[in-house]
Design an enzyme around this catalytic site. Structure first.
Site, PDB file in Angstrom:
ATOM      1  N   ASP A 136       0.476   3.351   4.682  1.00  0.00           N
ATOM      2  CA  ASP A 136       1.192   4.503   5.243  1.00  0.00           C
ATOM      3  C   ASP A 136       1.429   4.359   6.745  1.00  0.00           C
ATOM      4  O   ASP A 136       0.692   3.661   7.441  1.00  0.00           O
ATOM      5  CB  ASP A 136       0.368   5.788   5.043  1.00  0.00           C
ATOM      6  CG  ASP A 136       0.401   6.297   3.614  1.00  0.00           C
ATOM      7  OD1 ASP A 136       0.854   5.558   2.722  1.00  0.00           O
ATOM      8  OD2 ASP A 136      -0.051   7.439   3.403  1.00  0.00           O
ATOM      9  N   HIS A 177      -3.546   2.037   6.219  1.00  0.00           N
ATOM     10  CA  HIS A 177      -2.537   2.400   7.229  1.00  0.00           C
ATOM     11  C   HIS A 177      -2.084   1.184   8.039  1.00  0.00           C
ATOM     12  O   HIS A 177      -2.926   0.418   8.518  1.00  0.00           O
ATOM     13  CB  HIS A 177      -3.098   3.475   8.173  1.00  0.00           C
ATOM     14  CG  HIS A 177      -3.296   4.802   7.508  1.00  0.00           C
ATOM     15  ND1 HIS A 177      -4.409   5.066   6.746  1.00  0.00           N
ATOM     16  CD2 HIS A 177      -2.525   5.910   7.453  1.00  0.00           C
ATOM     17  CE1 HIS A 177      -4.319   6.307   6.263  1.00  0.00           C
ATOM     18  NE2 HIS A 177      -3.182   6.840   6.674  1.00  0.00           N
TER      19      HIS A 177
HETATM   20 ZN    ZN Z   1       0.330   9.312   7.188  1.00  0.00          ZN
END
Ligand code: ZN
Length: 205
Positions: free
Chosen positions: A18, A162
């Site tokens: 993400d 991430h």
């Molecule tokens: Zn996020």
């Protein structure tokens, strides 16, 4: 000696990243994934794609999948009047700059509103959450991040990591996540789990 069967019966899990794309992180991650010859799903933020369109295209060129993580990574619970537009703008940015329509959407912070879900349904965009994560918005080392993932790594898992630190104030460097990805992929191989995109995990064409 462990013999791992490679075939349709092999248990699978999805690897997802993400908040990117971010130069210096996503590109290094793409190299790690290429070393392991696996594909992943990147939930990109529209404003990040606008900053790094070439890098976003590189994700697709290397056979990975892109989903939408909205335009500006707003917390849709706290910013409900702007939520639908943030969602729509994120999709529009990908269509404009990448010439693809995302099939998946992941709400920032896992916070969705019913209006956004309704808009996603109309557009046949599937909301995707996660079932395992590295808690990698904290400044931990790669081993700690990987250990969090291992706790919930099993057939059918959707792993959240991430590839940008832009939306957290807790860490500034994603290098541990890149190293943790390598550890996770080695462990998955040991467990006989095949990493795939969300689309493949769900059996979509
Ligand atoms: Zn996020």
């Amino acid at each position: 000696l462990t013999v791992v069967a490679h075939g349709p019966e092999q248990p699978r899990f999805a690897l997802t990243f993400d908040d990117g794309p971010e130069r210096g992180v996503t590109d290094r991650l793409l190299d790690v994934l290429a070393e392991h010859e696996v594909n992943a799903t990147f939930f990109c933020v529209g404003e990040q794609v606008e900053d790094e369109p070439e890098l976003a295209r590189e994700i697709l060129a290397r056979g990975h999948e892109i989903g939408s993580h909205t335009q500006s990574h707003l917390n849709h619970h706290e910013r409900e009047p702007e939520a639908v537009q943030d969602f729509l703008n994120g999709v529009e940015t990908m269509e404009r700059l990448l010439k693809v329509s995302p099939g998946f959407y992941r709400p920032p912070y896992g916070h969705f509103t019913h209006k956004v879900l309704a808009a996603a349904e109309r557009m046949k965009i599937i909301p995707v959450f996660w079932s395992a994560w590295g808690l990698d918005w904290f400044p931990d080392d790669a081993e700690t991040i990987a250990a969090h993932v291992f706790e919930d790594l099993m057939p059918g898992s959707i792993v959240l990591l991430h590839d940008s630190a832009r939306y957290t104030d807790k860490r500034s460097d994603c290098t541990p996540t890149i190293e943790a990805t390598d550890l996770v992929l080695h462990e998955a191989e040991r467990r006989g789990l095949e990493p795939v995109t969300v689309g493949r995990l769900l059996g979509l064409p």
